[in-house]
Design an enzyme around this catalytic site. Structure first.
Site, PDB file in Angstrom:
ATOM      1  N   GLN A   1      41.110  33.531  48.299  1.00  0.00           N
ATOM      2  CA  GLN A   1      42.080  34.434  47.689  1.00  0.00           C
ATOM      3  C   GLN A   1      41.458  35.785  47.404  1.00  0.00           C
ATOM      4  O   GLN A   1      40.239  35.949  47.419  1.00  0.00           O
ATOM      5  CB  GLN A   1      42.611  33.823  46.379  1.00  0.00           C
ATOM      6  CG  GLN A   1      41.507  33.504  45.372  1.00  0.00           C
ATOM      7  CD  GLN A   1      42.009  32.734  44.166  1.00  0.00           C
ATOM      8  OE1 GLN A   1      42.081  33.283  43.080  1.00  0.00           O
ATOM      9  NE2 GLN A   1      42.343  31.450  44.368  1.00  0.00           N
TER      10      GLN A   1
ATOM     11  N   HIS B   1      42.279  39.379  44.642  1.00  0.00           N
ATOM     12  CA  HIS B   1      43.046  39.920  43.529  1.00  0.00           C
ATOM     13  C   HIS B   1      43.229  41.423  43.740  1.00  0.00           C
ATOM     14  O   HIS B   1      42.361  42.082  44.317  1.00  0.00           O
ATOM     15  CB  HIS B   1      42.330  39.670  42.202  1.00  0.00           C
ATOM     16  CG  HIS B   1      42.029  38.232  41.942  1.00  0.00           C
ATOM     17  ND1 HIS B   1      42.986  37.252  42.019  1.00  0.00           N
ATOM     18  CD2 HIS B   1      40.870  37.603  41.619  1.00  0.00           C
ATOM     19  CE1 HIS B   1      42.430  36.075  41.742  1.00  0.00           C
ATOM     20  NE2 HIS B   1      41.152  36.268  41.514  1.00  0.00           N
TER      21      HIS B   1
ATOM     22  N   GLU C   1      37.095  39.326  37.506  1.00  0.00           N
ATOM     23  CA  GLU C   1      36.704  38.069  36.863  1.00  0.00           C
ATOM     24  C   GLU C   1      35.179  37.960  36.735  1.00  0.00           C
ATOM     25  O   GLU C   1      34.440  38.469  37.584  1.00  0.00           O
ATOM     26  CB  GLU C   1      37.168  36.868  37.695  1.00  0.00           C
ATOM     27  CG  GLU C   1      38.652  36.792  37.950  1.00  0.00           C
ATOM     28  CD  GLU C   1      39.015  35.695  38.940  1.00  0.00           C
ATOM     29  OE1 GLU C   1      40.185  35.289  38.965  1.00  0.00           O
ATOM     30  OE2 GLU C   1      38.135  35.242  39.710  1.00  0.00           O
TER      31      GLU C   1
ATOM     32  N   HIS D   1      37.353  35.326  47.956  1.00  0.00           N
ATOM     33  CA  HIS D   1      36.479  34.371  47.279  1.00  0.00           C
ATOM     34  C   HIS D   1      37.189  33.033  47.107  1.00  0.00           C
ATOM     35  O   HIS D   1      38.417  32.942  47.220  1.00  0.00           O
ATOM     36  CB  HIS D   1      36.040  34.901  45.911  1.00  0.00           C
ATOM     37  CG  HIS D   1      37.176  35.047  44.931  1.00  0.00           C
ATOM     38  ND1 HIS D   1      38.058  36.107  44.971  1.00  0.00           N
ATOM     39  CD2 HIS D   1      37.580  34.266  43.882  1.00  0.00           C
ATOM     40  CE1 HIS D   1      38.940  35.980  44.000  1.00  0.00           C
ATOM     41  NE2 HIS D   1      38.683  34.865  43.334  1.00  0.00           N
TER      42      HIS D   1
ATOM     43  N   ARG E   1      46.755  34.520  48.442  1.00  0.00           N
ATOM     44  CA  ARG E   1      45.951  33.483  49.088  1.00  0.00           C
ATOM     45  C   ARG E   1      46.060  33.551  50.614  1.00  0.00           C
ATOM     46  O   ARG E   1      47.039  34.061  51.147  1.00  0.00           O
ATOM     47  CB  ARG E   1      46.407  32.103  48.609  1.00  0.00           C
ATOM     48  CG  ARG E   1      46.368  31.928  47.101  1.00  0.00           C
ATOM     49  CD  ARG E   1      47.010  30.612  46.677  1.00  0.00           C
ATOM     50  NE  ARG E   1      46.987  30.451  45.230  1.00  0.00           N
ATOM     51  CZ  ARG E   1      47.941  30.919  44.415  1.00  0.00           C
ATOM     52  NH1 ARG E   1      48.989  31.560  44.925  1.00  0.00           N
ATOM     53  NH2 ARG E   1      47.845  30.737  43.118  1.00  0.00           N
TER      54      ARG E   1
END
Length: 399
Positions: free
Chosen positions: A97, A99, A134, A259, A278
């Site tokens: 996926q 972001h 993240e 990742h 995704r």
């Protein structure tokens, strides 16, 4: 300090044992438990007891945003908790996926809203208008795939499997302008030669037991192939950096970085968002066009992010994102209480042992798997006890 009640998310890649054992509940749990969310995201907010009533975290913030968040944090992020903390347990790989960046998230959210897509619609990519950088800190050994490998290394990984179709991809990576983008795009759009996935899976099973430079990489990808034998993610995984984190190591995931968390237990902190696009290793919604638009094509050498030592047994991870930083403390009953005076709203998570957290209101005793909240207006946090604790706070750059 106020004790938080935190919701569990149930996904098939989770564990029936890890979170239940951490919190002292019966095992196995009824369903695989994948994530424990600690925060105020609208999809699954924590709750707390305030003035004799159970309130959701967003309700508490809305009732007094300046007291809860602090003036500077309120001006920077608006009336919301800017971060989300999770306990994440992966017994199976998560999807490959990416972001979005802040601008991409704002545009994507607005476009889906204008199209009339309900927030709960599984076809949505954007659940909110925020980016999602993240940081994952490993509690156990943790395996993952993070960012594109340097092109020469990716070509070598493909060639050593001795599959003609992969050799052709290796040549294109090295010789074709924007070869990485071209190869990745061909794979995810279904334009790859017939049979490339099963041929790769078979080669990985042969290569995994052999000793060599990429032994660990092949073993991890062979395990993925056993779970997803027909998924193009088996091939995509070879283009990504394989990283094995020791307990206490951390990795930062920036916008656009492809990742996949593969296996392990970790504490994850992120900007408060649930935006995920995704492309493989999943039965959930896949949007290839959007993913290709978001992906960063810059290869990188990914390594654990080093923390800074604030004091003995106190480490802090600083990240480029302004929404959060993460501090880990190892507390001993023989030590003096530790004070943290970081500005803004703070969350304290007990990972092992028993930790007393004091700040503003009455002290709270936290057992493993429990978390507490301290508002900006309640001043410093004082921690004591015998155990391991994480503190999530807004980046020092904002305070």
């Amino acid at each position: 300090m106020e004790l938080l009640n935190n919701p569990i998310q149930y996904y098939d890649w989770g564990s029936r044992y890890t979170l239940a054992a951490l919190q002292g509940r019966p095992q196995p749990s009824e369903r695989p438990e994948a994530e424990l969310w600690i925060g105020a995201h609208c999809a699954a907010p924590s709750t707390l007891l305030r003035n004799g009533q159970i309130r959701s975290f967003p309700q508490v913030i809305a009732a007094g945003p300046e007291h809860e968040l602090g003036r500077q944090q309120l001006d920077t992020f608006g009336p919301r908790l800017p971060y989300l903390c999770k306990l994440l347990v992966a017994e199976r790989p998560l999807s490959i996926q990416v972001h979005p960046s802040s601008d991409q998230a704002e545009a994507g959210f607005a476009a889906e809203r204008a199209a009339g897509l309900d927030l709960a619609d599984p076809q949505r990519n954007y659940r909110d208008p925020y980016h999602k950088p993240e940081l994952l800190c490993a509690v156990t050994e943790f395996e993952g795939l993070y960012g594109f490998r340097p092109v020469a290394q990716a070509a070598a990984v493909l060639r050593e499997l001795r599959v003609p179709m992969l050799n052709e991809y290796a040549d294109r990576l090295l010789r074709q302008p924007e070869g990485l983008r071209a190869v990745f795009t061909e794979l995810v759009t279904g334009a790859a030669p017939t049979g490339v996935v099963p041929a790769t899976a078979a080669a990985l099973r042969r290569a995994a037991p052999r000793s060599g430079k990429f032994t660990n990489d092949y073993a991890a990808c062979a395990a993925i192939a056993d779970l997803y034998p027909d998924d193009v993610g088996v091939v995509l995984a070879l283009l990504l950096n394989y990283l094995r984190l020791a307990p206490g190591d951390a990795v930062y995931v920036h916008a656009g970085m492809p990742h996949a968390h593969v296996r392990g237990f970790g504490v994850e902190v992120m900007a408060s968002s649930d935006n995920v696009v995704r492309c493989g290793l999943t039965g959930k919604h896949i949007d290839i066009a959007e993913l290709l638009k978001l992906t960063s094509w810059q290869p990188e050498c990914v390594a654990p992010l080093p923390p800074i030592e604030l004091a003995p047994k106190m480490l802090r991870w600083l990240v480029p994102a302004a929404e959060f930083m993460l501090t880990r403390l190892e507390l001993s009953a023989a030590d003096k209480p530790t004070m943290l005076d970081d500005p803004g709203p703070r969350v304290v998570l007990c990972l092992s042992g028993q930790v007393q957290a004091a700040g503003g209101r009455a002290p709270v005793i936290l057992n493993a798997g429990q978390a507490a909240y301290c508002s900006a207006g309640d001043g410093p946090i004082i921690l004591s006890g015998a155990g391991s604790a994480f503190v999530v706070s807004v980046s020092a750059a904002v305070g």
